[in-house]
Write an enzyme that holds these catalytic residues in place. Structure first.
Site, short mmCIF file in Angstrom:
data_model
loop_
_atom_site.label_atom_id
_atom_site.label_comp_id
_atom_site.label_asym_id
_atom_site.label_seq_id
_atom_site.Cartn_x
_atom_site.Cartn_y
_atom_site.Cartn_z
N ASP A 7 0.90 -1.20 -0.07
CA ASP A 7 -0.17 0.00 0.01
C ASP A 7 0.99 1.10 -0.04
OD1 ASP A 7 -2.09 1.83 0.53
OD2 ASP A 7 -2.09 1.52 2.63
N ASN A 34 -0.56 4.59 0.06
CA ASN A 34 -1.30 5.95 0.43
C ASN A 34 -1.93 5.60 1.86
OD1 ASN A 34 -3.43 4.12 -0.11
ND2 ASN A 34 -4.12 5.59 -1.65
N ASP A 71 -4.11 3.83 2.90
CA ASP A 71 -5.58 3.38 3.08
C ASP A 71 -5.63 1.79 3.29
OD1 ASP A 71 -5.21 1.96 0.77
OD2 ASP A 71 -6.66 3.04 -0.41
N ASP A 82 -1.76 -1.19 -3.68
CA ASP A 82 -1.99 -0.42 -4.97
C ASP A 82 -0.86 -0.47 -6.04
OD1 ASP A 82 -0.25 1.33 -3.92
OD2 ASP A 82 -1.62 2.50 -2.95
N ASP A 89 -8.93 -15.45 -16.17
CA ASP A 89 -9.80 -15.95 -15.23
C ASP A 89 -10.77 -16.83 -15.40
OD1 ASP A 89 -10.19 -15.62 -12.36
OD2 ASP A 89 -12.03 -15.10 -12.90
N GLU A 101 -6.33 -19.72 -16.51
CA GLU A 101 -6.49 -20.58 -15.54
C GLU A 101 -7.40 -21.59 -15.53
OE1 GLU A 101 -8.32 -19.72 -11.00
OE2 GLU A 101 -9.48 -19.05 -12.90
C1 BGC Z 1 -9.85 -16.49 -9.22
C2 BGC Z 1 -10.68 -16.59 -7.89
C3 BGC Z 1 -11.97 -15.96 -8.05
C4 BGC Z 1 -12.83 -16.35 -9.39
C5 BGC Z 1 -13.85 -15.78 -9.76
C6 BGC Z 1 -10.64 -17.44 -9.84
O1 BGC Z 1 -10.44 -18.73 -10.24
O2 BGC Z 1 -8.47 -16.99 -9.14
O3 BGC Z 1 -10.10 -15.63 -6.98
O4 BGC Z 1 -12.82 -15.83 -7.00
O5 BGC Z 1 -11.95 -16.70 -10.25
O6 BGC Z 1 -13.27 -15.04 -10.42
#
Ligand code: BGC
Length: 532
Positions: A26, A28, A30, A34, A205, A270
């Site tokens: 981080d 800043n 918060d 970031d 993803d 993935e």
């Molecule tokens: C990501 C997860 C996410 C899911 C839904 C995945 O496999 O790595 O962190 O919750 O996709 O987007």
């Protein structure tokens, strides 16, 4: 053939590093990581020796799934910075020779994305068909038996229209309709937007999601569901024949490949698909993805025979197209899964050493290089929707606590209050202390990365995987190098082809001295050997 093109890119021989953006640095105060924070730590990543960093989503998001619910794919969420911060990060990374991988989320948007907000206006909305709608079953129930990864049915009723929409994750993450050419065109533009800004590729993803079977049939069910099952157990109680992993999804990546190729960018999917031959469909047998994260090892505990057979099967199905991971932000850290303490860390480094000899692209997950166990998060402080919404699910927060840079308050991650409350890490777990100790986990991981870089045969030479009979061990011979992994709880003698062997790396100290035809590998240790 994809096989040819995937051997050509910058990722061949590279080592990657995953940054969970909320928890890395981080800048800043918060309490949320970031982009400027990441930029300030690029020197560390360059020192570690990695080649590429993958950043989890930093786009505008209401945060129901901490960034994986995207409400605008073409901007940076103000909590993580600005587009200028992204440009600065890319420029600085490239200046250090680091590649930058952006996480694109094509299976679903946020329910607050303007497309979905408009789609909810009714069946005439121009965006209605961007999403997956079905009429209820005869008694008003969901259209089929598909379940969500995050608990409950994969369908939520839109009261206004009387139709259900599909969501393989949260109701706040409606699935996109990949049969719609307009959706495909939107993502063509999204990819080009980030490539034009200097991204070196994408982590995709839920890459096995996207297209659904057109008949929307029930998935075959393997066992009755029980109330005490975790969300993962519920998911695994079905054969996912109709909701994910459809052949037409591979076609989406063939289209993306044409977009990525002129930029020399990687498409790294993935792949939450357990069967190696099905994963290989996306990488090896088509000009689609350049590489895939194979997720099974991320969920395995310390069962060496299962671990070895899992890695071997995937390695055989695609020896070069896998991004090998033992850790990521979606599962407990390997040092914890493998039993915790010094032993868990030792086992974790042994597995990483083995993965380093498997070709493909090994990835470290932030903090893995420190030998970190799961962060300690009090049950009242859990943030992961998987855990918050389901009583029998532990969730993923253990792997998501802040990166411990120093022993300062907030572990040098933030001057404020971290978004995820967790017990502070001890001094010995921090980068600051470990960097000074040549024998620390950090320096050992760094050495492993260096050894990989200086021994191209570890990914280039043809590999021969030899199971050591009756033992929880494997020997991989490839060109001038060998990887001897003894995951058994006792020392083991490995036979080697006759040569002058030397140990390039040993996951446990002190390294053994190899003979001309054999080496004794200590228990739960992996070696990288080279021959002259
Ligand atoms: C990501 C997860 C996410 C899911 C839904 C995945 O496999 O790595 O962190 O919750 O996709 O987007």
């Amino acid at each position: 053939m994809a096989a040819e093109s995937s051997r050509d890119g910058w990722w061949v021989g590279a080592v990657g590093y995953e940054i969970y953006v909320r928890s890395f640095q981080d800048s800043n105060g918060d309490g949320i990581g970031d982009l400027p924070g990441i930029t300030s730590r690029l020197d560390y990543l360059a020192w570690l020796g990695i080649d590429a960093l993958w950043m989890t989503p930093f786009f505008p998001s209401p945060g129901f799934d901490h960034g994986y619910d995207v409400s605008d794919y073409l901007d940076v969420d103000p909590i993580h910075g600005t587009l200028d911060d992204f440009d600065d990060l890319v420029e600085a990374a490239h200046g250090l020779g680091l590649k930058v991988i952006v996480d694109v989320v094509p299976n679903h948007t946020s329910s607050q994305h303007r497309w979905f907000v408009d789609a909810l206006e009714g069946k005439d909305s121009p965006y209605r068909d961007y999403y997956v709608w079905r009429a209820p079953g005869p008694d008003g129930e969901p259209p089929n038996n598909w379940v969500s990864h995050f608990g409950g049915p994969a369908w939520t009723l839109d009261q206004a229209s009387g139709e259900y929409y599909c969501h393989l994750f949260l109701p706040e993450q409606p699935d996109l309709n990949w049969d719609n050419e307009a959706v495909r065109r939107e993502f063509d533009d999204i990819l080009r937007f980030w490539l034009d800004r200097g991204a070196d590729g994408f982590r995709i993803d839920v890459a096995h999601g996207l297209v659904k079977a057109s008949d929307f049939a029930d998935n075959p069910q393997l066992r009755p569901l029980r109330f005490d099952m975790s969300t993962r157990e519920v998911w695994e109680s079905f054969v996912h024949q109709h909701d994910v992993d459809q052949d037409l999804t591979v076609g989406v990546y063939r289209r993306w490949n044409e977009i990525a190729e002129p930029y020399g960018a990687i498409l790294l999917g993935e792949l939450g698909v357990p069967e190696p031959h099905r994963v290989a469909r996306y990488t090896r047998e088509s000009k689609a993805l350049h590489a895939a994260f194979y997720l099974k090892p991320v969920h395995l505990v310390w069962e060496p025979d299962v671990l070895l057979s899992t890695l071997r099967a995937m390695h055989e199905a695609d020896p070069d197209g896998i991004a090998w991971v033992a850790d990521n932000h979606d599962a407990g850290r390997s040092a914890s899964r493998y039993g915790g303490g010094a032993r868990g860390a030792r086992r974790s480094l042994a597995v990483m050493t083995l993965m380093t000899g498997l070709g493909g692209t090994p990835f470290l997950y932030q903090g893995q290089e420190l030998g970190l166990e799961d962060g300690r998060v009090h049950p009242d402080d859990l943030e992961d929707p998987m855990a918050v919404r389901n009583v029998n699910t532990i969730g993923r927060d253990g792997a998501r606590s802040a990166m411990p840079w120093s022993a300062a308050p907030g572990n040098g991650f933030t001057s404020g209050t971290p978004w995820l409350a967790a017990a502070d890490r001890s001094e010995s777990e921090t980068v600051e202390i470990q960097r000074k100790d040549p024998h620390s986990e950090l320096n050992r991981h760094r050495q492993l990365v260096t050894v990989r870089r200086s021994n191209p045969d570890l990914w280039q030479a043809p590999a021969e995987w030899i199971d050591v009979a009756g033992e929880e061990a494997a020997l991989i011979l490839r060109g001038s190098v060998a990887v001897a992994a003894n995951l058994a709880a006792h020392d083991l003698t490995f036979d080697l082809p006759e040569a002058t062997w030397s140990v390039e790396f040993s996951s446990a100290q002190p390294p053994p001295l190899p003979g001309a035809t054999s080496v004794v590998v200590p228990a739960e240790t992996a070696l990288i050997l080279s021959r002259t």
